[in-house]
Design a protein around this motif. Structure first.
Motif, short mmCIF file in Angstrom:
data_model
loop_
_atom_site.label_atom_id
_atom_site.label_comp_id
_atom_site.label_asym_id
_atom_site.label_seq_id
_atom_site.Cartn_x
_atom_site.Cartn_y
_atom_site.Cartn_z
N GLY A 59 -30.54 24.27 -22.48
CA GLY A 59 -31.12 22.59 -22.54
C GLY A 59 -31.74 22.31 -21.21
O GLY A 59 -31.72 20.79 -21.41
N VAL A 60 -31.69 22.81 -20.37
CA VAL A 60 -32.47 22.55 -19.34
C VAL A 60 -33.76 21.20 -19.28
O VAL A 60 -34.17 20.08 -18.76
CB VAL A 60 -33.09 23.10 -18.65
CG1 VAL A 60 -31.69 23.51 -17.52
CG2 VAL A 60 -34.12 24.27 -18.46
N ILE A 61 -34.77 21.69 -19.98
CA ILE A 61 -35.51 20.68 -20.93
C ILE A 61 -35.87 19.23 -20.79
O ILE A 61 -36.07 18.63 -20.13
CB ILE A 61 -37.39 21.71 -20.73
CG1 ILE A 61 -37.26 23.28 -20.64
CG2 ILE A 61 -37.85 20.77 -21.36
CD1 ILE A 61 -38.87 23.62 -21.35
N PRO A 62 -34.81 19.00 -21.91
CA PRO A 62 -35.46 17.98 -22.02
C PRO A 62 -34.08 17.15 -21.17
O PRO A 62 -34.27 16.25 -21.03
CB PRO A 62 -34.34 18.48 -23.91
CG PRO A 62 -33.98 18.83 -23.21
CD PRO A 62 -35.12 20.13 -22.96
N ALA A 63 -32.96 17.22 -20.93
CA ALA A 63 -32.16 16.86 -19.82
C ALA A 63 -33.09 16.83 -18.84
O ALA A 63 -33.24 15.20 -17.65
CB ALA A 63 -31.08 18.64 -19.25
N GLU A 64 -34.11 17.37 -18.05
CA GLU A 64 -34.47 17.46 -16.91
C GLU A 64 -35.88 16.49 -16.46
O GLU A 64 -35.74 15.95 -15.31
CB GLU A 64 -34.41 18.71 -15.72
CG GLU A 64 -33.94 20.20 -15.79
CD GLU A 64 -32.38 19.52 -14.62
OE1 GLU A 64 -32.96 18.75 -13.62
OE2 GLU A 64 -31.84 19.63 -15.07
N ARG A 65 -36.41 16.15 -18.24
CA ARG A 65 -37.05 15.54 -18.00
C ARG A 65 -37.03 13.75 -17.39
O ARG A 65 -36.68 13.29 -16.22
CB ARG A 65 -37.51 15.69 -19.27
CG ARG A 65 -38.36 16.18 -20.05
CD ARG A 65 -39.70 16.28 -21.03
NE ARG A 65 -40.48 17.27 -21.50
CZ ARG A 65 -40.09 17.77 -22.72
NH1 ARG A 65 -39.14 17.04 -23.03
NH2 ARG A 65 -40.70 18.57 -23.05
N PHE A 66 -35.78 13.34 -17.72
CA PHE A 66 -34.72 12.25 -16.91
C PHE A 66 -34.98 12.23 -15.79
O PHE A 66 -35.27 11.21 -15.16
CB PHE A 66 -33.71 11.81 -18.36
CG PHE A 66 -32.61 11.03 -17.42
CD1 PHE A 66 -32.95 9.39 -18.30
CD2 PHE A 66 -31.79 10.30 -16.45
CE1 PHE A 66 -32.54 8.18 -17.45
CE2 PHE A 66 -31.47 9.52 -15.65
CZ PHE A 66 -31.76 7.91 -16.43
#
Length: 237
Positions: A7-14
């Motif tokens: 789940g890195v993409i939505p998490a890392e955006r922040f």
């Protein structure tokens, strides 16, 4: 700055946006101060330039690392993470040295007393380095790791804030607005936690307490006789 690939993409955006926001704010703080003619960057000693270059490298890494995670480039992310840990030690050492040298050369801001400036530069540099290495130690605990890296940078927001806020008008109580602004940034992370987990993460609470402790420690140390005596020796007073 290692983390899980799930789940890195939505998490890392922040975290990428937080890193970009902090970097832009810090660079703006220093740039506008120079453009307004309050400092001559060319005349600054070479160690000041080294410290500035090291900080720019840190801010660059802070942005790049979540970007690499979002692209699943974890091996490079981990290698750069160790470089970042070493860079944090360099920044800590340069921060302390620059503070001491500024006192010796009488290059510190006139609205700070020598004991306060000594406590300020030393405590913030040490806490920054300690938080980065705490984050390195917690690199397998993704949520702690992310927050501690950003938290370390929040702790050293003060130099940029000091170039934006009307510091000559805030002599004796500048720790309060600076601390409140830093806590507001921590509050952004807390809101993210609430949306993501339904609660504030323990690491975010830890950063909140660290920010308060740093401001209080700087103030109290500036009143301590040994710090006052050392500052007087450094300034020749």
């Amino acid at each position: 700055m290692a983390t899980s690939a799930a789940g890195v993409i939505p998490a890392e955006r922040f975290w990428q946006r937080m890193a970009i926001g902090l970097a832009v704010f810090i660079i703006f703080g220093f740039a506008q101060f120079a453009l307004r003619g309050f400092v001559d960057p060319v005349a600054a000693p070479f160690w000041v330039h080294l410290h500035g270059i090291a900080m720019l490298a840190w801010l660059g890494l802070l942005i790049v690392q979540p970007t690499l995670v979002s692209r699943a480039e974890l091996p490079l992310h981990r290698r750069l993470g160790w470089i970042g840990g070493g860079l944090a030690l360099v920044i800590t050492g340069l921060g302390i040295f620059t503070g001491l040298a500024s006192l010796v050369l009488n290059r510190f801001p006139p609205f700070f007393s020598p004991p306060y400036f000594l406590a300020l530069t030393t405590v913030e540099a040490l806490v920054f380095g300690a938080m980065v290495w705490w984050a390195v130690r917690r690199r397998h605990a993704t949520q702690w790791h992310r927050r501690l890296m950003i938290g370390a940078t929040i702790v050293i927001l003060e130099p940029a804030l000091g170039r934006i806020l009307p510091m000559p008008l805030m002599i004796g109580w500048s720790d309060i607005p600076i601390g409140l602004i830093q806590l507001a940034v921590v509050g952004i992370i807390a809101l993210h936690d609430r949306r993501t987990f339904g609660r504030v993460h323990p690491a975010t609470k830890a950063i909140f307490l660290i920010v308060i402790a740093v401001r209080a420690t700087i103030y109290l140390l500036s009143l301590a006789p040994p710090v006052i005596a050392l500052a007087a020796r450094l300034t020749g007073g």
